[in-house]
Design an enzyme around this catalytic site. Structure first.
Site, PDB file in Angstrom:
ATOM      1  N   ASN A  10     -15.973   9.328  -1.543  1.00  0.00           N
ATOM      2  CA  ASN A  10     -16.280   9.690  -0.160  1.00  0.00           C
ATOM      3  C   ASN A  10     -15.605  10.996   0.223  1.00  0.00           C
ATOM      4  OD1 ASN A  10     -17.391   7.141  -0.058  1.00  0.00           O
ATOM      5  ND2 ASN A  10     -15.956   6.330   1.437  1.00  0.00           N
ATOM      6  N   ALA A  41     -12.647   6.366  -5.714  1.00  0.00           N
ATOM      7  CA  ALA A  41     -11.969   7.629  -6.053  1.00  0.00           C
ATOM      8  C   ALA A  41     -10.456   7.451  -5.952  1.00  0.00           C
ATOM      9  CB  ALA A  41     -12.450   8.744  -5.130  1.00  0.00           C
ATOM     10  N   THR A 205      -2.290  -9.126  -2.188  1.00  0.00           N
ATOM     11  CA  THR A 205      -1.319  -8.177  -1.644  1.00  0.00           C
ATOM     12  C   THR A 205      -1.058  -8.525  -0.187  1.00  0.00           C
ATOM     13  OG1 THR A 205      -2.967  -6.536  -0.967  1.00  0.00           O
ATOM     14  CG2 THR A 205      -2.129  -6.368  -3.225  1.00  0.00           C
ATOM     15  N   ALA A 208       3.916  -5.246   3.606  1.00  0.00           N
ATOM     16  CA  ALA A 208       5.371  -5.160   3.439  1.00  0.00           C
ATOM     17  C   ALA A 208       5.955  -6.437   2.834  1.00  0.00           C
ATOM     18  CB  ALA A 208       6.025  -4.872   4.783  1.00  0.00           C
ATOM     19  N   ASP A 237      -5.320   0.677  -2.642  1.00  0.00           N
ATOM     20  CA  ASP A 237      -5.982   1.373  -3.758  1.00  0.00           C
ATOM     21  C   ASP A 237      -4.943   1.922  -4.736  1.00  0.00           C
ATOM     22  OD1 ASP A 237      -8.275   0.864  -2.329  1.00  0.00           O
ATOM     23  OD2 ASP A 237      -8.363   2.876  -1.437  1.00  0.00           O
ATOM     24  N   GLY A 272      -2.348  10.433   4.549  1.00  0.00           N
ATOM     25  CA  GLY A 272      -3.467  10.909   3.729  1.00  0.00           C
ATOM     26  C   GLY A 272      -3.923   9.857   2.737  1.00  0.00           C
TER      27      GLY A 272
END
Ligand code: ATP
Length: 288
Positions: A10, A41, A205, A208, A237, A272
């Site tokens: 993406n 990605a 997952t 924390a 990811d 990011g």
């Protein structure tokens, strides 16, 4: 060994706004950043940054060949990324001052990955390699079936969550990765505990709170590394890409998990997505 990742690519367009828009409202944004994203990605970049050999199987449009080139710069094998007639997938992400966001996804080329390309890519795979996919592309079932027949380990990162998509891969998944919310949704949909689905390894997952793993029914809990989180985008990811890389490099389950939680912890200290996924040196230097 190689990780074969059938995954989304993406272009993430992130707009910073004072507040999220309501219906009918037009808002000026304060800034725009455009970066590489998509769960597929991100995982390819994470695995490549963890020094694994990664081959990405996917598609971009004519407008998105620079994202394929970006993957190559990160060390990902991009020979099996097609240039499709559809536009490149993109996400329009608005983030307000409280960190709340709204996301619109356009799946574009991610939904038209040619099946013969998937077959050509996997014809180069060897037994013992790892096949990874998520729920953002076409071809998941066909690819997982080929991978399984070839003796690859099939890893499925169940996001965006769909119980139907997981059940469609019944008997094909060796390693299922999902977060706590998704694990609850899967339990509701199947009426079974996720440890009783007949999947060899299930990784849940928990942000924390770490990771709970069911390894052929045996439970293992791995704590998260304590850090000051500023942005959890891409943490899952990064975790999955690093975990796959650990297995691919011959590490055992616990060592692969430890590597993955360390990389994911660094990731949440950064703003990011793909472009800020830590590399192995970052993980070593952080001494977490
Ligand atoms: P996302 O969709 O935000 O990428 P996710 O919901 O798929 O994430 P999480 O369970 O939130 O997955 O996070 C994945 C892993 O990242 C966790 O198991 C943990 O190792 C690490 N992680 C996430 N949040 C934190 C945090 N606040 N502190 C330390 N590690 C974290």
């Amino acid at each position: 060994m190689t990780i074969w990742n059938l995954g989304s690519i993406n272009a993430d367009h992130t707009y910073r706004v004072d507040k999220l828009p309501v219906a009918g409202e037009t808002l000026a944004s304060r800034s725009l950043t455009i970066g590489l994203g998509g769960k597929g990605a991100n995982m390819s970049v994470a695995a490549a940054r963890a020094a694994a050999r990664v081959c990405h199987i996917g598609a971009v449009g004519e407008d998105g060949t620079k994202w394929r080139d970006r993957l190559l710069e990160y060390g990902v094998d991009t020979r099996f990324i097609a240039v499709a007639d559809e536009p490149t997938a993109h996400a329009i992400i608005t983030v307000d001052d409280d960190g709340e966001n709204q996301i619109i996804l356009y799946s574009g080329a991610n939904g038209v990955i040619p099946e013969n390309l998937i077959g050509s890519a996997l014809s180069e795979a060897n037994a013992g390699d790892i096949f990874v996919t998520q729920n953002e592309t076409n071809g998941q079932y066909e690819a997982a079936k080929i991978a399984k027949e070839l003796g690859l380990r099939v890893m499925y990162a169940a996001a965006p969550f769909s119980a139907d998509a997981i059940m469609a891969l019944d008997g094909l998944i060796d390693i299922l990765v999902l977060n706590e919310v998704e694990a609850g949704q899967l339990q509701d949909a199947t009426g079974k505990d996720v440890s009783e689905l007949g999947i060899a390894q299930v990784l849940i997952t928990k942000g924390a709170d770490g990771v709970t793993v069911y390894d052929n029914g045996t439970r293992l809990d791995v704590p998260s590394v304590k850090v000051d989180a500023v942005d959890t985008t891409g943490a899952g990811d990064t975790f999955t890409g690093y975990f796959a890389a650990g297995l691919d490099r011959g590490f055992g389950l616990e060592q692969s998990l430890n590597l993955a939680v360390q990389a994911a912890a660094i990731m949440v200290t950064r703003h990011g997505t793909a472009d800020v996924i830590p590399d192995l040196k970052d993980v070593q230097d952080a001494k977490l």
